[in-house]
Design a protein around this motif. Structure first.
Motif, PDB file in Angstrom:
ATOM      1  N   PRO A  43       1.002  -9.367  11.602  1.00  0.00           N
ATOM      2  CA  PRO A  43      -0.004  -8.331  11.298  1.00  0.00           C
ATOM      3  C   PRO A  43       0.604  -6.947  11.152  1.00  0.00           C
ATOM      4  N   ILE A  44       1.733  -6.677  11.824  1.00  0.00           N
ATOM      5  CA  ILE A  44       2.346  -5.353  11.699  1.00  0.00           C
ATOM      6  C   ILE A  44       2.772  -5.105  10.258  1.00  0.00           C
ATOM      7  N   PHE A  45       3.264  -6.154   9.598  1.00  0.00           N
ATOM      8  CA  PHE A  45       3.745  -5.977   8.227  1.00  0.00           C
ATOM      9  C   PHE A  45       2.605  -5.603   7.298  1.00  0.00           C
ATOM     10  N   TYR A  46       1.529  -6.405   7.271  1.00  0.00           N
ATOM     11  CA  TYR A  46       0.499  -6.102   6.274  1.00  0.00           C
ATOM     12  C   TYR A  46      -0.326  -4.881   6.645  1.00  0.00           C
ATOM     13  N   VAL A  47      -0.401  -4.530   7.926  1.00  0.00           N
ATOM     14  CA  VAL A  47      -1.112  -3.294   8.292  1.00  0.00           C
ATOM     15  C   VAL A  47      -0.319  -2.084   7.802  1.00  0.00           C
ATOM     16  N   ILE A  48       0.979  -2.097   8.010  1.00  0.00           N
ATOM     17  CA  ILE A  48       1.813  -0.982   7.529  1.00  0.00           C
ATOM     18  C   ILE A  48       1.802  -0.925   6.009  1.00  0.00           C
ATOM     19  N   TRP A  49       1.839  -2.081   5.369  1.00  0.00           N
ATOM     20  CA  TRP A  49       1.854  -2.111   3.903  1.00  0.00           C
ATOM     21  C   TRP A  49       0.555  -1.524   3.346  1.00  0.00           C
ATOM     22  N   LEU A  50      -0.582  -1.938   3.883  1.00  0.00           N
ATOM     23  CA  LEU A  50      -1.864  -1.417   3.405  1.00  0.00           C
ATOM     24  C   LEU A  50      -2.021   0.064   3.735  1.00  0.00           C
ATOM     25  N   ALA A  51      -1.543   0.478   4.922  1.00  0.00           N
ATOM     26  CA  ALA A  51      -1.646   1.888   5.284  1.00  0.00           C
ATOM     27  C   ALA A  51      -0.778   2.749   4.364  1.00  0.00           C
ATOM     28  N   THR A  52       0.398   2.262   4.005  1.00  0.00           N
ATOM     29  CA  THR A  52       1.258   3.014   3.086  1.00  0.00           C
ATOM     30  C   THR A  52       0.610   3.147   1.710  1.00  0.00           C
ATOM     31  N   ALA A  53       0.001   2.070   1.226  1.00  0.00           N
ATOM     32  CA  ALA A  53      -0.683   2.126  -0.069  1.00  0.00           C
ATOM     33  C   ALA A  53      -1.850   3.107  -0.034  1.00  0.00           C
ATOM     34  N   ALA A  54      -2.610   3.112   1.053  1.00  0.00           N
ATOM     35  CA  ALA A  54      -3.738   4.039   1.162  1.00  0.00           C
ATOM     36  C   ALA A  54      -3.252   5.487   1.202  1.00  0.00           C
ATOM     37  N   LEU A  55      -2.181   5.744   1.949  1.00  0.00           N
ATOM     38  CA  LEU A  55      -1.642   7.095   1.992  1.00  0.00           C
ATOM     39  C   LEU A  55      -1.108   7.530   0.634  1.00  0.00           C
ATOM     40  N   GLN A  56      -0.577   6.609  -0.133  1.00  0.00           N
ATOM     41  CA  GLN A  56      -0.095   6.950  -1.465  1.00  0.00           C
ATOM     42  C   GLN A  56      -1.257   7.376  -2.365  1.00  0.00           C
ATOM     43  N   VAL A  57      -2.379   6.709  -2.237  1.00  0.00           N
ATOM     44  CA  VAL A  57      -3.563   7.097  -3.026  1.00  0.00           C
ATOM     45  C   VAL A  57      -3.998   8.518  -2.659  1.00  0.00           C
ATOM     46  N   LEU A  58      -4.020   8.822  -1.360  1.00  0.00           N
ATOM     47  CA  LEU A  58      -4.436  10.157  -0.934  1.00  0.00           C
ATOM     48  C   LEU A  58      -3.442  11.218  -1.400  1.00  0.00           C
ATOM     49  N   ILE A  59      -2.163  10.921  -1.351  1.00  0.00           N
ATOM     50  CA  ILE A  59      -1.158  11.898  -1.765  1.00  0.00           C
ATOM     51  C   ILE A  59      -1.272  12.201  -3.254  1.00  0.00           C
ATOM     52  N   VAL A  60      -1.478  11.170  -4.054  1.00  0.00           N
ATOM     53  CA  VAL A  60      -1.542  11.374  -5.499  1.00  0.00           C
ATOM     54  C   VAL A  60      -2.823  12.105  -5.886  1.00  0.00           C
ATOM     55  N   GLN A  61      -3.921  11.690  -5.310  1.00  0.00           N
ATOM     56  CA  GLN A  61      -5.210  12.252  -5.736  1.00  0.00           C
ATOM     57  C   GLN A  61      -5.489  13.614  -5.124  1.00  0.00           C
ATOM     58  N   TYR A  62      -5.022  13.817  -3.899  1.00  0.00           N
ATOM     59  CA  TYR A  62      -5.383  15.067  -3.211  1.00  0.00           C
ATOM     60  C   TYR A  62      -4.162  15.855  -2.737  1.00  0.00           C
ATOM     61  N   GLY A  63      -2.961  15.417  -3.096  1.00  0.00           N
ATOM     62  CA  GLY A  63      -1.756  16.136  -2.654  1.00  0.00           C
ATOM     63  C   GLY A  63      -1.617  17.490  -3.287  1.00  0.00           C
ATOM     64  N   GLY A  64      -1.927  17.566  -4.578  1.00  0.00           N
ATOM     65  CA  GLY A  64      -1.912  18.841  -5.281  1.00  0.00           C
ATOM     66  C   GLY A  64      -0.547  19.488  -5.301  1.00  0.00           C
ATOM     67  N   GLN A  65      -0.540  20.792  -5.106  1.00  0.00           N
ATOM     68  CA  GLN A  65       0.688  21.565  -5.195  1.00  0.00           C
ATOM     69  C   GLN A  65       1.670  21.219  -4.070  1.00  0.00           C
TER      70      GLN A  65
END
Length: 639
Positions: free
Chosen positions: A389-411
């Motif tokens: 479970p540690i693997f897929y939780v980290i994998w999904l959390a990294t993907a979610a953070l990537q979405v937030l960085i791209v969409q709302y990271g801005g400058q």
């Protein structure tokens, strides 16, 4: 009678795996002795064991069975499938040892094996002078499976002979189990020593590397499984991290040369490094061991850390990612019909062009993390993914953070919002890593050159190279022809010379300090003689310290009122410091017209942690001549 007892009773019991014990007696009587009795007038010498146990009358022979645990045969079979050869070294009868080894599965009908007793073993491996010969031992140990009636020395000899053998290209790795004090040398000599935690002695536990808390052979199988799992976890992380590093370095270098800018900005590289180092290490290093680890043979001692299979995966996936990134870099604006981010000014807002490159690179890294779970050419990279479970939780959390960085990271992250179609393209290009991985797996590893592997070498060679490197740093000659003893001798000589230089420097410092103190004392004596020739008012207090400059007072320096105040202050300070001021030296007449410097008082002060200070006065006797005075000062206790 004895031969019939051995053939008809003891040997059949031993063949069934029973340990035989004989019960016998002998009567010692003070009266007339009958049959099977011994008369004595004085107390027999019970320490004379040879005579005491002679002519005993046998009552019975008992067979005791030490049953094999049910899980042991399966554990031994798993070791054999994993490429581990199990040998039994015991002190039991050869027939008993053969029966137990058959029940455990150490020997099987039809196999080419050898069973020896200790005497026969020593006869085959020793020459006429009784010395063990390695070439004789090499003829025995590959087929030897059971060694019965053996001594602790035989066990140590067997372990040492296997380790020192040159029959195979890679040296054998030997593990030994033991519970007694006599097993200590063999446990210490082995590469891995297993001691019994319940029945084992303290000596065996100290000599071992691993202690089995349940005294179960199946725990050894678990230790082997976990050891291989740790090795594979390190290899997985290296394969994943090196792939990302190769791609990131080449992209940054080509970008700096071609467009005078890096497609991946500094903050974006920090996020990529976070994925590589922290999150990926947690995800890949927490894989639980599986039974598949015991299907293949063990790693050799000289096996490279990065195998050809791993190098094939690293270079293959790096090629795919570089092709995708460079296509997006130079053809991205035409493919997605967006404004180019090439040659943009630092003040310009983040472009969708470079955001797509960054997002695609991270997506390829995430999906390559799934590929990195398998390092031995397995095609099913999803096998067992939900068991961690540690693997897929980290994998999904990294993907979610990537979405937030791209969409709302801005400058802050140099990103611009992407549309749904652009997100789908980035995800599809990232998923292409999985398809590309199947193509890379199809390439046969055996056809690749061996130079692609990295990190090979035996531990002995690595230790020798580290030692030689250390000697070169300390100025010693690090030629390969030098033996270890010469290297150690040179290193010791160099350190000894360094220590002698330190001692000399410290000694010279002490001599300088002593010389300065002697000069200061002579100056004080000279001041005393000068003051006697100049009459003046004598103060009420006269304290002088070795660390203070001695000043010869003049008559005008101490009016009566100032002398009284100085006396009071000095008395208070002396009481506070627990120092008793000395008014006059022994052997010198008191003269009210002599100033205070006629007394040379030496005070040995000690400061304790609680703040208290004690002083021990040491006052030398003043001689009449300058030479005698100088001699007395030099011989005094100056501290």
């Amino acid at each position: 009678m004895q031969d019939r007892l051995v053939k008809e009773v003891i040997e059949p019991m031993a063949s069934d795996g029973l340990r035989t014990i004989s019960v016998a007696f002998r009567d010692f009587v003070p009266t007339k002795a009958d049959i099977n009795q011994v008369h004595y007038e004085v107390e027999p010498n019970w320490e004379d064991e040879e005579n005491i146990i002679a002519n005993l009358t046998c009552l019975c022979v008992v067979g005791i069975e030490d049953p094999v645990r049910p899980e042991v045969p399966e554990a031994i079979r798993r070791c054999q499938r994993a490429g581990i050869t199990v040998r039994m070294v015991t002190g039991d009868n050869i027939n008993t040892a053969r029966s137990i080894s058959m029940k455990c599965g150490i020997i099987r009908p039809g196999d080419d094996f050898l069973i020896l007793e200790g005497k026969e073993f020593n006869r085959r491996i020793r020459d006429a002078s009784g010395e063990v010969q390695q070439h004789l031992l090499d003829k025995i140990w590959p087929r030897l499976r059971v060694l019965a009636r053996s001594s602790p020395t035989d066990k140590f000899t067997l372990v040492k002979g296997i380790i020192d053998s040159k029959l195979s290209v890679n040296r054998e790795v030997v593990a030994v189990t033991g519970d007694g004090t006599n097993d200590g040398p063999a446990l210490k000599k082995a590469d891995v020593g297993f001691a019994m935690g319940v029945a084992g002695t303290d000596v065996a536990k100290e000599a071992s590397d691993i202690i089995l808390t349940d005294d179960n052979f199946s725990s050894i199988v678990k230790a082997v499984m976990w050891g291989r799992n740790v090795y594979d976890s390190i290899a997985k992380f290296l394969q994943f991290q090196l792939t990302v590093n190769v791609v990131a370095v080449i992209v940054a270098f080509v970008g700096a040369c071609a467009i005078q800018d890096s497609p991946l900005k500094a903050v974006q590289m920090l996020w990529v490094n976070l994925i590589m180092d922290t999150l990926a290490s947690l995800a890949l290093a927490t894989e639980m061991p599986t039974s598949d680890l015991l299907v293949r043979k063990p790693y050799g001692r000289t096996k490279p850390l990065i195998s050809r299979t791993m190098m094939k995966n690293i270079l293959g996936h790096a090629c795919y990612q570089l092709i995708v990134v460079f296509l997006l870099l130079f053809l991205g604006p035409e493919i997605f019909d967006i404004d180019t981010g090439l040659h943009a000014k630092p003040t310009d807002p983040p472009s969708q062009h470079f955001t797509i490159i960054f997002n695609t690179f991270v997506m390829m890294t995430l999906f390559n993390e799934i590929n990195a779970r398998k390092i031995h050419g397995q095609r099913n990279v999803f096998s067992g993914i939900f068991g961690n479970p540690i693997f897929y939780v980290i994998w999904l959390a990294t993907a979610a953070l990537q979405v937030l960085i791209v969409q709302y990271g801005g400058q802050a992250f140099s990103t611009s919002e992407l549309t749904f179609d652009q997100w789908m393209w980035c995800t599809c290009l990232g998923c292409g890593v999985l398809v590309w991985g199947q193509l890379v797996t199809t390439i046969p590893t055996k056809r690749l050159p061996k130079c692609l592997s990295w990190g090979s070498g035996s531990p002995e060679e690595i230790a020798a190279s580290v030692s030689l490197m250390d000697d070169s740093l300390t100025g010693a000659d690090s030629k390969d022809s030098k033996r270890t003893g010469q290297i150690l001798w040179i290193r010791g000589l160099t350190r000894l010379q360094t220590q002698l230089r330190v001692v000399r420097a410290f000694k010279s410092t002490l001599e300088d300090m002593e010389e300065r103190r002697s000069v200061h004392s002579l100056h004080s004596l000279h001041s005393l003689r000068s003051s006697r020739s100049h009459p003046g008012n004598r103060p009420l207090s006269d304290i002088s310290y070795i660390d203070e400059d001695v000043k010869t007072p003049s008559p005008n320096d101490y009016p009566y009122e100032q002398q009284q105040a100085a006396t009071n202050n000095t008395s208070k300070q002396s009481q506070a410091a627990n120092i008793s001021p000395l008014s006059i030296s022994p052997g010198v007449e008191s003269d009210p017209h002599v100033p205070c410097s006629d007394t040379v008082s030496l005070v040995d002060r000690q400061i304790y942690p609680n703040g208290m200070t004690t002083a021990t006065p040491t006052v030398p006797t003043l001689m009449s001549t300058p030479a005698a005075a100088a001699s007395n000062i030099n011989n005094s206790d100056w501290r």
